[in-house]
Structure formats: C-alpha cells, structure tokens
Design a protein around this motif. Structure first.
Motif, PDB file in Angstrom:
ATOM      1  N   ALA A 211      40.188  31.626  42.384  1.00 50.08           N
ATOM      2  CA  ALA A 211      41.268  30.712  42.199  1.00 50.08           C
ATOM      3  C   ALA A 211      42.590  31.153  42.336  1.00 50.08           C
ATOM      4  CB  ALA A 211      41.126  29.973  40.785  1.00 50.08           C
ATOM      5  N   THR A 212      42.974  32.323  42.096  1.00 51.83           N
ATOM      6  CA  THR A 212      44.264  33.036  42.032  1.00 51.83           C
ATOM      7  C   THR A 212      44.591  34.095  43.295  1.00 51.83           C
ATOM      8  OG1 THR A 212      43.519  35.021  40.774  1.00 51.83           O
ATOM      9  CG2 THR A 212      44.562  32.975  39.682  1.00 51.83           C
ATOM     10  N   GLU A 213      43.704  34.026  44.292  1.00 56.11           N
ATOM     11  CA  GLU A 213      43.579  34.627  45.669  1.00 56.11           C
ATOM     12  C   GLU A 213      43.738  36.352  45.300  1.00 56.11           C
ATOM     13  OE1 GLU A 213      46.639  33.030  47.966  1.00 56.11           O
ATOM     14  OE2 GLU A 213      45.224  31.157  48.388  1.00 56.11           O
ATOM     15  N   THR A 214      43.049  36.714  44.334  1.00 56.69           N
ATOM     16  CA  THR A 214      43.202  38.066  43.896  1.00 56.69           C
ATOM     17  C   THR A 214      41.602  38.651  44.303  1.00 56.69           C
ATOM     18  OG1 THR A 214      44.418  37.414  41.921  1.00 56.69           O
ATOM     19  CG2 THR A 214      43.480  39.472  41.807  1.00 56.69           C
ATOM     20  N   GLY A 215      41.682  39.806  44.565  1.00 58.04           N
ATOM     21  CA  GLY A 215      40.291  40.517  44.881  1.00 58.04           C
ATOM     22  C   GLY A 215      39.939  41.499  43.641  1.00 58.04           C
ATOM     23  N   VAL A 216      38.854  41.318  43.317  1.00 56.88           N
ATOM     24  CA  VAL A 216      38.258  42.143  42.126  1.00 56.88           C
ATOM     25  C   VAL A 216      36.815  42.779  42.277  1.00 56.88           C
ATOM     26  CG1 VAL A 216      39.764  41.128  40.358  1.00 56.88           C
ATOM     27  CG2 VAL A 216      37.320  40.392  40.644  1.00 56.88           C
ATOM     28  N   SER A 217      35.935  42.072  43.482  1.00 57.04           N
ATOM     29  CA  SER A 217      34.773  42.565  43.480  1.00 57.04           C
ATOM     30  C   SER A 217      34.403  44.052  43.613  1.00 57.04           C
ATOM     31  CB  SER A 217      34.009  41.730  44.673  1.00 57.04           C
ATOM     32  OG  SER A 217      33.966  40.229  44.504  1.00 57.04           O
ATOM     33  N   GLY A 218      34.927  44.651  44.403  1.00 58.22           N
ATOM     34  CA  GLY A 218      35.078  46.159  44.614  1.00 58.22           C
ATOM     35  C   GLY A 218      35.243  46.928  43.517  1.00 58.22           C
ATOM     36  N   LEU A 219      36.168  46.306  42.571  1.00 58.41           N
ATOM     37  CA  LEU A 219      36.704  46.993  41.471  1.00 58.41           C
ATOM     38  C   LEU A 219      35.530  46.887  40.417  1.00 58.41           C
ATOM     39  CD1 LEU A 219      40.447  45.816  40.957  1.00 58.41           C
ATOM     40  CD2 LEU A 219      39.563  48.273  41.784  1.00 58.41           C
ATOM     41  N   LEU A 220      35.016  45.715  40.245  1.00 56.56           N
ATOM     42  CA  LEU A 220      33.943  45.569  39.327  1.00 56.56           C
ATOM     43  C   LEU A 220      32.475  46.301  39.536  1.00 56.56           C
ATOM     44  CD1 LEU A 220      34.224  41.752  38.602  1.00 56.56           C
ATOM     45  CD2 LEU A 220      35.017  43.495  37.293  1.00 56.56           C
ATOM     46  N   GLU A 221      32.332  46.522  40.860  1.00 65.47           N
ATOM     47  CA  GLU A 221      31.146  47.168  41.395  1.00 65.47           C
ATOM     48  C   GLU A 221      31.258  48.844  41.003  1.00 65.47           C
ATOM     49  OE1 GLU A 221      30.885  46.299  45.458  1.00 65.47           O
ATOM     50  OE2 GLU A 221      30.201  44.055  45.102  1.00 65.47           O
ATOM     51  N   SER A 222      32.616  49.255  40.913  1.00 61.78           N
ATOM     52  CA  SER A 222      32.679  50.522  40.808  1.00 61.78           C
ATOM     53  C   SER A 222      33.163  51.028  39.170  1.00 61.78           C
ATOM     54  CB  SER A 222      34.079  50.902  41.516  1.00 61.78           C
ATOM     55  OG  SER A 222      35.431  50.247  41.173  1.00 61.78           O
ATOM     56  N   GLY A 223      33.161  49.835  38.499  1.00 66.00           N
ATOM     57  CA  GLY A 223      33.452  49.903  37.116  1.00 66.00           C
ATOM     58  C   GLY A 223      34.975  50.045  36.812  1.00 66.00           C
ATOM     59  N   SER A 224      35.683  49.732  37.663  1.00 64.14           N
ATOM     60  CA  SER A 224      37.323  49.931  37.376  1.00 64.14           C
ATOM     61  C   SER A 224      37.522  48.435  36.762  1.00 64.14           C
ATOM     62  CB  SER A 224      37.968  50.016  38.586  1.00 64.14           C
ATOM     63  OG  SER A 224      37.547  51.284  39.337  1.00 64.14           O
ATOM     64  N   VAL A 225      37.172  48.261  35.559  1.00 66.11           N
ATOM     65  CA  VAL A 225      37.220  46.888  34.778  1.00 66.11           C
ATOM     66  C   VAL A 225      38.690  46.648  34.251  1.00 66.11           C
ATOM     67  CG1 VAL A 225      36.354  45.482  32.892  1.00 66.11           C
ATOM     68  CG2 VAL A 225      34.884  47.201  33.910  1.00 66.11           C
ATOM     69  N   GLY A 226      39.399  47.672  33.720  1.00 61.94           N
ATOM     70  CA  GLY A 226      40.684  47.621  33.522  1.00 61.94           C
ATOM     71  C   GLY A 226      41.793  47.456  34.663  1.00 61.94           C
ATOM     72  N   THR A 227      41.357  47.825  35.761  1.00 56.61           N
ATOM     73  CA  THR A 227      42.261  47.585  36.998  1.00 56.61           C
ATOM     74  C   THR A 227      41.904  45.845  37.252  1.00 56.61           C
ATOM     75  OG1 THR A 227      42.161  49.826  37.753  1.00 56.61           O
ATOM     76  CG2 THR A 227      42.777  48.203  39.357  1.00 56.61           C
ATOM     77  N   ALA A 228      40.654  45.619  37.445  1.00 54.37           N
ATOM     78  CA  ALA A 228      40.358  44.219  37.724  1.00 54.37           C
ATOM     79  C   ALA A 228      41.069  43.200  36.811  1.00 54.37           C
ATOM     80  CB  ALA A 228      38.807  43.908  37.651  1.00 54.37           C
ATOM     81  N   HIS A 229      41.029  43.776  35.305  1.00 53.18           N
ATOM     82  CA  HIS A 229      41.710  42.671  34.470  1.00 53.18           C
ATOM     83  C   HIS A 229      43.133  42.594  34.731  1.00 53.18           C
ATOM     84  CE1 HIS A 229      43.459  42.217  29.990  1.00 53.18           C
ATOM     85  NE2 HIS A 229      42.292  41.432  30.162  1.00 53.18           N
TER      86      HIS A 229
END
Length: 272
Positions: A211-229
């Motif tokens: 909805a906000t045109e932000t990419g997070v899928s790769g970050l979640l898969e790698s465990g970079s939850v803080g960066t995704a947040h």
C-alpha cells in the motif's frame, strides 16, 4: 490466568490476528431493563470477558472487559486503503462478535460498533460490528465510550511536532502504528522466521508495504526485521503526510485529529 498486557508483545499481537482462538467465557451481565443505550454501554465497559486461545500447541488466556475485547477486534480487522491487514480467517473477531451478540443484543434492537482510526478520516482503519443497523423512522438511543488499545497514544506528541509541518505529524502517527501492529528489531530474527506469528506478521508487513510502495519481502526472508520495520514507518509517514495535506488546512488541524491509542465504541438501541 495471564492478563492482557498493555504492551503489544508478540503474544498479544497473536491475540489480535490469530485464527487459533478458542472459547469466550463471560460473567453474567446485569439485567438490561429498557432500550437505553447508556445502560448497554455501561455493561460493555464493566462486564469482563475471558479468552482462551491456542498458540503453538499451548493454551493461552487473556482477560478484559467486553469493551476491551471489542476494541482489540476492531484493531484486528484493520485495513489500509481497502486492503485487509487481518490474517487467516478472522476467527478472533468473529468469536468476540458472536459472544457479544448472544449476551447483549436484544433481537433487532441493538447495534454495537467499535471503530479504530489512528487519525480521523485516514486510510488506516478497523472496525467490528455487532447487530444490524436500526430501521428507518424509529427513535434511537445512542452512547459512545472510548477504550485504550495497545497502540501508543500520540496526539500530544503530534501536536508538539505540528510546528515542523505535516511530515512531522505524519511520522508521529506512523511510528505509533508500526510499533503497535508490527514486531520490530526487538524480535529475534531466527525466532521471527520460525515463530507461529510468521505467517500473520509477514502478511501484515507485506500489506503495508504494497500500500505504501515499500519493498520488504527480501528483508523479512533474511531476518532483517528491524530494517523492514523502519521502511514501513517511512512508507506510512509518506502516505499519511500526503493524505493530511489533502484534508487538513494546517498541520495543527491534522494533529488534532490524531487518536492512535483509542477505539470508540458506539451503542445504539431502539424500541421494537
């Protein structure tokens, strides 16, 4: 029995989104004597509700007033620009609605609506409804109560930041929303990948991201939850700021509309 924390940790996050909800147990409420809404609102605010739900093969418990559970159901039903943030099949909200209806809704004479909007008119909102709307042409009694939810109240902070413009007000709201609804870098990355929350959390992150045109899928898969947040916070802030500019004359007016930590529950009753 473990009470619901006021801090939205992972367990309470599951309470909001989990499909593994068990049964609801409610103490007998006071008898309702007439159709006035304020009496029903008082019952909702004072009568307690206990929830038993499953988490990773364990039985867990949460406890609160009917109002508190309805408020959490409203947050659990949240959508962003029409895209649902609720994961799986929504059994938590459905169960709360069903049990509340059976105990408090006089046949065809009561409607209860719990609504969460972090700022009035914004693109993020959630609600849960018990009962049908009143027929046209009848006298309707109404009463509204406010209930705190595990999302930080941020109106005062938004007001203090309003001199810095719409972006500052919007970011204040975005931080409160993201901290309330999404686990961040305080969650161990390996636990995040393996936890029962993973499916629900990933769905919510990715819905916000799309909805906000932000990419997070790769970050979640790698465990970079803080960066995704942090990316979600930035995306929400951009979206909120653009919306606020369109609808509020000044940043101060936008700040006045902020109500992140509150659900409003409106009861309407009428004579048959």
């Amino acid at each position: 029995m473990r009470a619901v924390s006021t801090v939205l940790d992972v367990a309470v996050f599951l309470l909001l989104v989990s499909a593994a909800v068990g049964t609801l147990v409610l103490a007998d409420p006071p008898e309702q004597t007439d159709s006035r809404a304020d009496e029903t609102a008082e019952i909702i605010a004072s009568s307690t509700l206990s929830i038993e739900y499953g988490l990773a093969g364990e039985t867990r418990y949460a406890h609160g007033t009917i109002a508190e559970l309805l408020a959490r159901a409203a947050v659990a039903n949240a959508s962003f620009e029409g895209a649902s943030l609720a994961s799986m099949d929504g059994r938590f909200s459905a169960t709360v609605t069903k049990e509340t209806s059976e105990r408090l809704v006089a046949p065809n004479r009561t409607q209860i609506v719990a609504r969460w909007v972090p700022y009035r008119g914004g693109p993020l909102q959630g609600h849960t409804v018990v009962g049908q709307a009143p027929p046209d042409g009848l006298d309707v009694h109404s009463a509204t109560i406010s209930v705190s939810v595990p999302v930080a109240a941020s109106q005062e902070r938004a007001a203090n930041r309003s001199e810095d413009g719409y972006d500052a007000v919007a970011r204040t709201v975005a931080v409160a929303v993201a901290d309330g609804l999404l686990p961040d870098n305080r969650v161990d990355a390996s636990a995040f990948r393996e936890s029962p929350t993973a499916s629900a959390t990933t769905h919510r992150y990715e819905t916000f991201a799309e909805a906000t045109e932000t990419g997070v899928s790769g970050l979640l898969e790698s465990g970079s939850v803080g960066t995704a947040h942090n990316r979600i916070v930035a995306g929400l802030a951009r979206t909120f700021a653009a919306d606020m500019r369109d609808r509020f004359d000044t940043p101060a007016k936008a700040a006045e509309a902020v109500q992140t930590g509150t659900v409003h529950i409106t009861v309407r009753r009428w004579d048959a």
